[in-house]
Design a protein around this motif. Sequence first.
Motif, PDB file in Angstrom:
ATOM      1  N   ALA A 114       0.841  -1.209   0.000  1.00 17.21           N
ATOM      2  CA  ALA A 114       0.000   0.000   0.000  1.00 17.21           C
ATOM      3  C   ALA A 114       0.870   1.251   0.000  1.00 17.21           C
ATOM      4  CB  ALA A 114      -0.945  -0.003   1.206  1.00 17.21           C
ATOM      5  N   TRP A 115       1.941   1.252   0.799  1.00 15.24           N
ATOM      6  CA  TRP A 115       2.862   2.391   0.827  1.00 15.24           C
ATOM      7  C   TRP A 115       3.484   2.609  -0.555  1.00 15.24           C
ATOM      8  CZ3 TRP A 115       7.968   2.803  -0.385  1.00 15.24           C
ATOM      9  CH2 TRP A 115       8.578   4.032  -0.079  1.00 15.24           C
ATOM     10  N   ALA A 116       3.940   1.520  -1.182  1.00 18.71           N
ATOM     11  CA  ALA A 116       4.560   1.622  -2.505  1.00 18.71           C
ATOM     12  C   ALA A 116       3.566   2.169  -3.523  1.00 18.71           C
ATOM     13  CB  ALA A 116       5.088   0.257  -2.951  1.00 18.71           C
ATOM     14  N   ASP A 117       2.329   1.723  -3.450  1.00 18.12           N
ATOM     15  CA  ASP A 117       1.307   2.202  -4.377  1.00 18.12           C
ATOM     16  C   ASP A 117       1.021   3.691  -4.148  1.00 18.12           C
ATOM     17  OD1 ASP A 117      -0.670   1.848  -6.451  1.00 18.12           O
ATOM     18  OD2 ASP A 117      -2.187   1.936  -4.866  1.00 18.12           O
ATOM     19  N   GLN A 118       0.943   4.104  -2.903  1.00 17.20           N
ATOM     20  CA  GLN A 118       0.666   5.512  -2.580  1.00 17.20           C
ATOM     21  C   GLN A 118       1.808   6.432  -3.000  1.00 17.20           C
ATOM     22  OE1 GLN A 118      -0.017   5.346   1.618  1.00 17.20           O
ATOM     23  NE2 GLN A 118      -2.086   4.523   1.411  1.00 17.20           N
ATOM     24  N   ASN A 119       3.031   5.907  -3.024  1.00 24.31           N
ATOM     25  CA  ASN A 119       4.202   6.743  -3.273  1.00 24.31           C
ATOM     26  C   ASN A 119       4.885   6.491  -4.612  1.00 24.31           C
ATOM     27  OD1 ASN A 119       4.634   8.331  -0.667  1.00 24.31           O
ATOM     28  ND2 ASN A 119       4.251   6.249   0.045  1.00 24.31           N
ATOM     29  N   ARG A 120       4.324   5.630  -5.447  1.00 20.52           N
ATOM     30  CA  ARG A 120       5.002   5.273  -6.689  1.00 20.52           C
ATOM     31  C   ARG A 120       5.165   6.450  -7.636  1.00 20.52           C
ATOM     32  NH1 ARG A 120       0.849   4.416 -10.366  1.00 20.52           N
ATOM     33  NH2 ARG A 120      -1.144   4.073  -9.355  1.00 20.52           N
ATOM     34  N   VAL A 121       4.200   7.336  -7.718  1.00 15.08           N
ATOM     35  CA  VAL A 121       4.310   8.490  -8.612  1.00 15.08           C
ATOM     36  C   VAL A 121       5.411   9.425  -8.114  1.00 15.08           C
ATOM     37  CG1 VAL A 121       3.111  10.525  -9.513  1.00 15.08           C
ATOM     38  CG2 VAL A 121       1.930   8.319  -9.411  1.00 15.08           C
ATOM     39  N   ALA A 122       5.433   9.693  -6.816  1.00 13.74           N
ATOM     40  CA  ALA A 122       6.467  10.568  -6.250  1.00 13.74           C
ATOM     41  C   ALA A 122       7.851   9.962  -6.439  1.00 13.74           C
ATOM     42  CB  ALA A 122       6.193  10.824  -4.770  1.00 13.74           C
ATOM     43  N   ILE A 123       7.963   8.656  -6.283  1.00 15.21           N
ATOM     44  CA  ILE A 123       9.255   7.987  -6.466  1.00 15.21           C
ATOM     45  C   ILE A 123       9.678   8.032  -7.932  1.00 15.21           C
ATOM     46  CG2 ILE A 123      10.407   5.734  -6.362  1.00 15.21           C
ATOM     47  CD1 ILE A 123       8.774   5.276  -3.736  1.00 15.21           C
ATOM     48  N   THR A 124       8.743   7.809  -8.835  1.00 13.07           N
ATOM     49  CA  THR A 124       9.054   7.901 -10.268  1.00 13.07           C
ATOM     50  C   THR A 124       9.504   9.316 -10.626  1.00 13.07           C
ATOM     51  OG1 THR A 124       7.502   6.130 -10.788  1.00 13.07           O
ATOM     52  CG2 THR A 124       8.114   7.600 -12.596  1.00 13.07           C
ATOM     53  N   ASP A 125       8.820  10.318 -10.105  1.00 11.59           N
ATOM     54  CA  ASP A 125       9.210  11.713 -10.348  1.00 11.59           C
ATOM     55  C   ASP A 125      10.604  11.996  -9.788  1.00 11.59           C
ATOM     56  OD1 ASP A 125       6.758  12.064 -11.546  1.00 11.59           O
ATOM     57  OD2 ASP A 125       5.878  13.181  -9.848  1.00 11.59           O
ATOM     58  N   ALA A 126      10.893  11.492  -8.595  1.00 11.82           N
ATOM     59  CA  ALA A 126      12.214  11.702  -7.992  1.00 11.82           C
ATOM     60  C   ALA A 126      13.300  11.031  -8.824  1.00 11.82           C
ATOM     61  CB  ALA A 126      12.228  11.167  -6.561  1.00 11.82           C
ATOM     62  N   ARG A 127      13.040   9.840  -9.329  1.00 11.66           N
ATOM     63  CA  ARG A 127      14.016   9.146 -10.183  1.00 11.66           C
ATOM     64  C   ARG A 127      14.277   9.929 -11.462  1.00 11.66           C
ATOM     65  NH1 ARG A 127      11.686   2.957  -9.917  1.00 11.66           N
ATOM     66  NH2 ARG A 127      12.486   2.458  -7.846  1.00 11.66           N
ATOM     67  N   THR A 128      13.199  10.416 -12.067  1.00 18.55           N
ATOM     68  CA  THR A 128      13.333  11.182 -13.303  1.00 18.55           C
ATOM     69  C   THR A 128      14.171  12.436 -13.064  1.00 18.55           C
ATOM     70  OG1 THR A 128      11.224  10.332 -14.097  1.00 18.55           O
ATOM     71  CG2 THR A 128      12.046  12.336 -15.144  1.00 18.55           C
ATOM     72  N   ALA A 129      13.890  13.150 -11.979  1.00 12.20           N
ATOM     73  CA  ALA A 129      14.644  14.361 -11.659  1.00 12.20           C
ATOM     74  C   ALA A 129      16.108  14.029 -11.363  1.00 12.20           C
ATOM     75  CB  ALA A 129      14.016  15.076 -10.465  1.00 12.20           C
ATOM     76  N   PHE A 130      16.348  12.985 -10.633  1.00 12.96           N
ATOM     77  CA  PHE A 130      17.714  12.574 -10.305  1.00 12.96           C
ATOM     78  C   PHE A 130      18.481  12.209 -11.566  1.00 12.96           C
ATOM     79  CE2 PHE A 130      20.929   9.412  -9.315  1.00 12.96           C
ATOM     80  CZ  PHE A 130      21.590   9.963  -8.224  1.00 12.96           C
ATOM     81  N   ASP A 131      17.858  11.387 -12.427  1.00 15.63           N
ATOM     82  CA  ASP A 131      18.521  10.964 -13.669  1.00 15.63           C
ATOM     83  C   ASP A 131      18.828  12.153 -14.564  1.00 15.63           C
ATOM     84  OD1 ASP A 131      18.352   8.392 -12.700  1.00 15.63           O
ATOM     85  OD2 ASP A 131      16.697   7.792 -14.024  1.00 15.63           O
ATOM     86  N   ALA A 132      17.908  13.104 -14.646  1.00 16.93           N
ATOM     87  CA  ALA A 132      18.137  14.299 -15.462  1.00 16.93           C
ATOM     88  C   ALA A 132      19.303  15.103 -14.896  1.00 16.93           C
ATOM     89  CB  ALA A 132      16.872  15.154 -15.517  1.00 16.93           C
ATOM     90  N   GLU A 133      19.366  15.228 -13.584  1.00 15.22           N
ATOM     91  CA  GLU A 133      20.462  15.958 -12.944  1.00 15.22           C
ATOM     92  C   GLU A 133      21.798  15.265 -13.188  1.00 15.22           C
ATOM     93  OE1 GLU A 133      21.940  17.043  -8.472  1.00 15.22           O
ATOM     94  OE2 GLU A 133      19.781  17.133  -8.880  1.00 15.22           O
ATOM     95  N   GLN A 134      21.789  13.951 -13.085  1.00 21.30           N
ATOM     96  CA  GLN A 134      23.009  13.188 -13.321  1.00 21.30           C
ATOM     97  C   GLN A 134      23.468  13.308 -14.766  1.00 21.30           C
ATOM     98  OE1 GLN A 134      24.959  11.400 -11.005  1.00 21.30           O
ATOM     99  NE2 GLN A 134      23.637  12.627  -9.681  1.00 21.30           N
ATOM    100  N   GLN A 135      22.519  13.287 -15.682  1.00 24.89           N
ATOM    101  CA  GLN A 135      22.842  13.435 -17.100  1.00 24.89           C
ATOM    102  C   GLN A 135      23.456  14.809 -17.353  1.00 24.89           C
ATOM    103  OE1 GLN A 135      19.463  12.811 -19.653  1.00 24.89           O
ATOM    104  NE2 GLN A 135      20.534  11.208 -20.771  1.00 24.89           N
ATOM    105  N   GLY A 136      22.918  15.846 -16.723  1.00 25.40           N
ATOM    106  CA  GLY A 136      23.446  17.190 -16.857  1.00 25.40           C
ATOM    107  C   GLY A 136      24.862  17.289 -16.308  1.00 25.40           C
ATOM    108  N   GLN A 137      25.124  16.619 -15.185  1.00 19.01           N
ATOM    109  CA  GLN A 137      26.466  16.625 -14.607  1.00 19.01           C
ATOM    110  C   GLN A 137      27.445  15.864 -15.474  1.00 19.01           C
ATOM    111  OE1 GLN A 137      26.175  15.173 -10.589  1.00 19.01           O
ATOM    112  NE2 GLN A 137      24.973  16.923  -9.887  1.00 19.01           N
ATOM    113  N   ASP A 138      26.993  14.765 -16.088  1.00 18.23           N
ATOM    114  CA  ASP A 138      27.865  13.996 -16.970  1.00 18.23           C
ATOM    115  C   ASP A 138      28.260  14.799 -18.191  1.00 18.23           C
ATOM    116  OD1 ASP A 138      27.700  11.884 -15.214  1.00 18.23           O
ATOM    117  OD2 ASP A 138      26.250  10.739 -16.411  1.00 18.23           O
ATOM    118  N   ARG A 139      27.320  15.571 -18.734  1.00 19.81           N
ATOM    119  CA  ARG A 139      27.619  16.405 -19.900  1.00 19.81           C
ATOM    120  C   ARG A 139      28.589  17.525 -19.549  1.00 19.81           C
ATOM    121  NH1 ARG A 139      21.523  16.940 -22.025  1.00 19.81           N
ATOM    122  NH2 ARG A 139      21.313  14.835 -22.848  1.00 19.81           N
ATOM    123  N   ALA A 140      28.472  18.062 -18.335  1.00 16.57           N
ATOM    124  CA  ALA A 140      29.328  19.169 -17.912  1.00 16.57           C
ATOM    125  C   ALA A 140      30.759  18.687 -17.634  1.00 16.57           C
ATOM    126  CB  ALA A 140      28.756  19.826 -16.660  1.00 16.57           C
TER     127      ALA A 140
END
Length: 141
Positions: A114-140
């Motif tokens: 139930a916790w995973a279901d309630q928080n899956r969207v927030a976790i997916t959003d956090a992963r997307t933001a983290f990956d984008a930040e990491q990609q930006g750092q790799d390019r820099a």
Amino acid sequence: MLPQRFPQKPSAICPNSPDIDDQACLAVREVLNRVGDKWSLLIVGYLAEGPLRFNELRRSVEGISQRMLTLTLRGLERDGLVARSVQATTPPRVDYALTPIGLTLLEPVRALVAWADQNRVAITDARTAFDAEQQGQDRAA
């Protein structure tokens, strides 16, 4: 000397209390390792509906190999969460079922799902933001 990031006995796992010593804390971690591995909770979830044969479990748990299913079932049986029963038929019938202790695991597992279901969207959003930040750092770099 670097500061210690995590205490020896994290309070969420082994509360700082005279009742929980180092050996008890280790035992708690071992139990959490069993129920927190990749396959155990899935198998417990399938067995929640009732006993299943080995091949029924293998077909149900997508992606598990025969060897890994065997190892996981043995571990769950060793820990007293699953019972294995062999019936003298030809060929022998082997069923797996949750024990009374295994059944008590269902409530916390359902709460975790139930916790995973309630928080899956927030976790997916956090992963997307983290990956984008990491990609930006790799390019820099």
